[in-house]
Design an enzyme around this catalytic site. Sequence first.
Site, PDB file in Angstrom:
ATOM      1  N   HIS A  10      -4.252  -1.815  -6.557  1.00  0.00           N
ATOM      2  CA  HIS A  10      -3.702  -0.491  -6.801  1.00  0.00           C
ATOM      3  C   HIS A  10      -4.857   0.459  -7.031  1.00  0.00           C
ATOM      4  O   HIS A  10      -5.744   0.170  -7.822  1.00  0.00           O
ATOM      5  CB  HIS A  10      -2.840  -0.484  -8.061  1.00  0.00           C
ATOM      6  CG  HIS A  10      -1.584  -1.271  -7.923  1.00  0.00           C
ATOM      7  ND1 HIS A  10      -0.827  -1.301  -6.784  1.00  0.00           N
ATOM      8  CD2 HIS A  10      -0.935  -2.056  -8.812  1.00  0.00           C
ATOM      9  CE1 HIS A  10       0.231  -2.059  -6.980  1.00  0.00           C
ATOM     10  NE2 HIS A  10       0.185  -2.538  -8.189  1.00  0.00           N
ATOM     11  N   ASP A  18       0.820  -1.224   0.000  1.00  0.00           N
ATOM     12  CA  ASP A  18       0.000   0.000   0.000  1.00  0.00           C
ATOM     13  C   ASP A  18       0.844   1.261   0.000  1.00  0.00           C
ATOM     14  O   ASP A  18       0.405   2.307   0.476  1.00  0.00           O
ATOM     15  CB  ASP A  18      -0.946   0.044   1.219  1.00  0.00           C
ATOM     16  CG  ASP A  18      -1.751  -1.215   1.382  1.00  0.00           C
ATOM     17  OD1 ASP A  18      -2.250  -1.716   0.364  1.00  0.00           O
ATOM     18  OD2 ASP A  18      -1.870  -1.711   2.520  1.00  0.00           O
TER      19      ASP A  18
HETATM   20  P1  GDP Z   1      -0.422   0.343  -3.700  1.00  0.00           P
HETATM   21  O1  GDP Z   1      -1.028  -0.953  -3.380  1.00  0.00           O
HETATM   22  O2  GDP Z   1       1.014   0.414  -3.283  1.00  0.00           O
HETATM   23  O3  GDP Z   1      -0.639   0.785  -5.119  1.00  0.00           O
HETATM   24  O4  GDP Z   1      -1.140   1.422  -2.799  1.00  0.00           O
HETATM   25  P2  GDP Z   1      -2.698   1.756  -2.757  1.00  0.00           P
HETATM   26  O5  GDP Z   1      -3.176   2.053  -4.123  1.00  0.00           O
HETATM   27  O6  GDP Z   1      -3.444   0.737  -1.993  1.00  0.00           O
HETATM   28  O7  GDP Z   1      -2.702   3.014  -1.831  1.00  0.00           O
HETATM   29  C1  GDP Z   1      -2.237   4.156  -2.232  1.00  0.00           C
HETATM   30  C2  GDP Z   1      -3.301   5.200  -2.041  1.00  0.00           C
HETATM   31  O8  GDP Z   1      -2.653   6.409  -1.866  1.00  0.00           O
HETATM   32  C3  GDP Z   1      -4.205   5.376  -3.240  1.00  0.00           C
HETATM   33  O9  GDP Z   1      -5.487   5.738  -2.790  1.00  0.00           O
HETATM   34  C4  GDP Z   1      -3.547   6.514  -4.000  1.00  0.00           C
HETATM   35  O10 GDP Z   1      -4.463   7.277  -4.763  1.00  0.00           O
HETATM   36  C5  GDP Z   1      -2.998   7.322  -2.890  1.00  0.00           C
HETATM   37  N1  GDP Z   1      -1.761   8.044  -3.174  1.00  0.00           N
HETATM   38  C6  GDP Z   1      -0.679   7.625  -3.873  1.00  0.00           C
HETATM   39  N2  GDP Z   1       0.292   8.549  -3.844  1.00  0.00           N
HETATM   40  C7  GDP Z   1      -0.196   9.573  -3.075  1.00  0.00           C
HETATM   41  C8  GDP Z   1       0.349  10.820  -2.619  1.00  0.00           C
HETATM   42  O11 GDP Z   1       1.497  11.179  -2.902  1.00  0.00           O
HETATM   43  N3  GDP Z   1      -0.463  11.577  -1.810  1.00  0.00           N
HETATM   44  C9  GDP Z   1      -1.722  11.205  -1.461  1.00  0.00           C
HETATM   45  N4  GDP Z   1      -2.428  12.001  -0.673  1.00  0.00           N
HETATM   46  N5  GDP Z   1      -2.246  10.051  -1.876  1.00  0.00           N
HETATM   47  C10 GDP Z   1      -1.499   9.251  -2.659  1.00  0.00           C
END
Ligand code: GDP
Length: 430
Positions: free
Chosen positions: A41, A13
């Site tokens: 994601h 995440d």
């Molecule tokens: P993954 O499994 O590593 O892809 O992570 P997730 O998608 O589960 O969680 C990442 C969350 O953080 C998502 O809702 C993204 O839209 C959000 N996100 C990613 N980068 C950023 C950031 O730099 N700032 C903020 N506020 N949200 C982010």
Amino acid sequence: MKTVAVVGTQWGDEGKGKIVDLLAADADVVVRFQGGNNAAHTLVVDGRKFILRLVPAGALHPGKTCVIGNGTVVDPFALIEEIDHLRANGFLHGENSLRLSYDAHMVMPYHRAIDRGREARLGRNAIGTTGFGIGPAYEDKVARSGLRFADLVDFRSFTARLERNLAEKNAYLKSVLKTKPIPAADLVQSMKTVRKRLIPYLADTASFVYAAYQAGKRILFEGAHGTMLDIDYGTYPYVTSSNCLAAAAHAGSGLPPGKLDAVLGISKAYTTRVGGGPFPTEIKTAVGKRLREEGDEFGSATGRPRRIGWFDAVLARHALRLNGVWGLALTKLDVLTGIDPLKICIAYERGGQRYDEMPPGRLGLDKVRPLYEELPGWHQSLQGARTMADLPPQARRYLERITELTGVSLAMVGTGAAREATIMISNPFR
Ligand code: GDP
């Protein structure tokens, strides 16, 4: 650079989805090499939110080929649902848009039932799996009783093997887990639909990836989960059932060793984890609650609230070394706005002994005391920040300190959920 892997360096995440999506713009092929639909994601594109579980994030860019490699385990029903959703939204229409490995194993409904039944039985000691059957599917792969997509080609022999498996699984479901068995006839019937829908996507993906490599195409390898969930190097047994290090990109896709040009490690500016297991920098005060809400830290696969902690440099060093990380993408810096002071864990202490590196075997990780360094926070919004110079000096100092403590340069900084809310310092494809 032509071949780049993106991996999580914490407990998953980390925001890999957004970074993969950004890099996918420059890639020709995007490959998933491990895990299943227990990964998710979340991507925000033109204000629309997409949750991708199995199809690589490249799907949201026209003209790319998405590959689901042999190292994954794929719930065929979940994949069909995801394909339909993407197609209904105008994606995955090209002829070569998706290739699914003949060698990938299928997650069957009995795997899901076993996963859930076991977690329920473990009660307080549950691992905190998603309940999507990923672990039991990998178990069958290693036990050599798994069903691969290749097996669908000869449906008669597939049915015989499925029925044999089911007889054994149903006995286990009934007598050990005390749950309902799965009717064979219904399952065989639904597998006919799976066969019809998914056979057109099947390919020798390892040959495909190698041919793309030889043709000089840019290939992006999309890791799922994170290093601390790795089956070997994570916080066992509170881990996922596959290797999620960059090294797994080779075995899980067929890319030969030595052919990966760069590994981009993704880390949050703080730390989160879902489910049970040790978490040295966990914040148990109101600051944790605030970060959870500001950062929308609820699992995208399950909706569970994530546990929140400070940035852990010991953990980061462990992960960055194991992955041979070339550059670090630090996400969600914006979420720390207004938290003052900020803390970074620089070492652990236990029984009078200081640990600058991860204790061997991660032993006693649930008992270590984190040693923190405090840094001043900032209060200005980071919205619209596109270069390091746009950041408040305290934010720059925080990033600088992380670079000093990890010894890895920053490649990107996330300042918001949208694609454009990213400070791009160095793009490995350019
Ligand atoms: P993954 O499994 O590593 O892809 O992570 P997730 O998608 O589960 O969680 C990442 C969350 O953080 C998502 O809702 C993204 O839209 C959000 N996100 C990613 N980068 C950023 C950031 O730099 N700032 C903020 N506020 N949200 C982010």
